[in-house]
Design an enzyme around this catalytic site. Sequence first.
Site, short mmCIF file in Angstrom:
data_model
loop_
_atom_site.label_atom_id
_atom_site.label_comp_id
_atom_site.label_asym_id
_atom_site.label_seq_id
_atom_site.Cartn_x
_atom_site.Cartn_y
_atom_site.Cartn_z
NE ARG A 99 -3.79 2.16 2.63
CZ ARG A 99 -3.57 2.93 3.46
NH1 ARG A 99 -2.81 2.98 4.37
NH2 ARG A 99 -4.72 3.95 3.87
CG ASN A 176 -4.61 7.09 5.63
OD1 ASN A 176 -4.59 5.77 5.75
ND2 ASN A 176 -4.38 7.87 6.75
CD GLU A 177 -5.70 6.28 9.83
OE1 GLU A 177 -5.44 7.56 10.43
OE2 GLU A 177 -5.07 5.38 10.08
CG HIS A 243 -6.48 2.06 9.10
ND1 HIS A 243 -6.08 3.22 8.56
CD2 HIS A 243 -6.81 1.35 7.83
CE1 HIS A 243 -5.95 3.15 7.29
NE2 HIS A 243 -6.37 2.05 6.69
CE1 TYR A 245 -1.13 1.35 13.70
CE2 TYR A 245 -3.12 2.22 12.74
CZ TYR A 245 -1.75 1.92 12.61
OH TYR A 245 -1.37 1.84 11.37
CD GLU A 272 -2.62 2.91 8.13
OE1 GLU A 272 -2.46 3.17 9.33
OE2 GLU A 272 -2.41 3.84 7.29
CD1 TRP A 302 2.76 2.71 10.39
CD2 TRP A 302 1.64 3.16 8.62
NE1 TRP A 302 2.96 3.88 10.13
CE2 TRP A 302 2.24 4.32 8.96
CE3 TRP A 302 0.58 3.21 7.36
CZ2 TRP A 302 2.22 5.10 8.02
CZ3 TRP A 302 0.56 4.17 6.60
CH2 TRP A 302 1.45 5.22 7.03
#
Length: 557
Positions: A99, A176-177, A243, A245, A272, A302
């Site tokens: 990516r 992105n985001e 994503h 995290y 991610e 990521w």
Amino acid sequence: MRTPRSTTRDNPLTRLLTGLATLVGLVVLGALCPAVAHAQAHAQSPSTKATGLHISDGRLVEGNGNDFVMRGVNHAHTWYPNETQSLADVKALGANTVRVVLADGHRWTANSAADVADVIAQCKANRLICVLEVHDTTGYGEDAAAGTLDQAADYWIGLKDVLAGQENYIIINIGNEPWGNTGPEGWTAPTTAAVKKLRAAGFQHTIMVDAPNWGQDWQGVMRANAQSVYEADTTGNLIFSIHMYSVFDTAAEITDYLNAFVKAKLPLLIGEFGGPADQWGDPDEDTMMASAQQLKLGYLAWSWSGNTDPILDLAIDFDPKRLSSWGQRVFNGVNGIAQTSREATVFGGGNPGDTQAPTAPGTPAASAVTATSAALTWAAATDDVGVTGYDVVRVGGATETKVASSTTTSVTVTGLTAGTAYTFAVYARDAAGNRSARSATVNVTTGSAPAGTCSVGYRVVGAWQGGFQGEIVIRNTGTAAISGWKLAFRFADGQTVSTMWGGTPTQSGASVSVTPASYTSTISAGGSVTVGFIGTKSATNTAPTAFTLNGSACSTA
């Protein structure tokens, strides 16, 4: 230098932990599922033009209908435009997808049509599927510098001549985001509009859309509205990206989210994710990777290199020979890229007509053996179509553990423990996934651990009556990686460790020893790992003054 990525990584979680936002978010995440749970099965609509990569029955497939599961990494091309060797490096480590971070000119200098064309050409030359994303949209609605999805769509339309005809090789990740934590319900309409705008402009590519809440969807907006957004795409070639995290720090949260999309046959990947623990929590990367493998969903870690906080660098200083502990986990760990990646058939991978396995490679020979690494070379295998790579395994009795991969006839195995005997062997594989018989084995004994090659930083992050939060940063100041470490120190005032992340504590009286978690087990040369903990204390909380690592004294920082 504070790279743009560190901002996008920090902001959402800082705000998540303000007040009770995290608790509310996680409750909502589990509650906002009816729209997904009751979604109908999504076979492609009759109007779908299955050009190249496309969606069929809720899954990403290639033009020939073969399932394609992304296994790869993110690469910050727009901030490091000269690091194009990175594409070849991630491919050599087994990735089938990369990516690529681009910019549309709203926040960072726009990547030109010529530059994007070169990126696509290099992805193809390295047999990688290329996900192209605009990063300027990051945190819109909360970050005043962020651009809109409509602006990102205009950027893609401006590149149409470069992108047309590449449907077999690229996926367009609009932005992105594209929404922060402020009013994330505003994500749905502009996302739908951007998809429609690209389709109206004639794009037939698979389009990827990121979640709000800085990509983590902790308020469940994408989850609740994925059905309507998907139905707005007349081609049906739309895939959602979550994503993961620190919001996703338990197995239940991860499996619940992923399974909701799979059950509804709504296409999804982990666009991610991070693994190393930080001050906001400890992402459960083991469950992320295991669940993605079980459900046959893509994942893209990521990130390759260049983060302001190197804890998220997979490779130190863009050097594929200096993988961090995070990099080792992603590439060579259980359910990692080397173990699970399959090359796209458009490049010849997975050819169903090729059933002949390569011959066994020659017996490996060891050289340059250090305390933590060994270089191995072997004679090439042969194949009727062509050998595409080699897998090096550690042999222990009847068990094998994959430790490295290479596209050449040599590799340096890192992350070994000092003064330890190992047995290695090699397998060859071809593009169809056929694997050779195992080579003969070679025995290697690593050298003694170097002394005086560490420093330790200790600090109290916060304290309250009877308790405190501590942080220990272990730095490798030597020239070789440290693996299988054991840290030891003593408390002076009766403190005890009650909870730890990044390591496992053992305490006897004042003496504490710490062994690593899977993602902190290797400390690359010049690198560091961080261990955090919650402890108890009395009125006095004196910091430890002496530390040893694998029995050798460390300096203090």
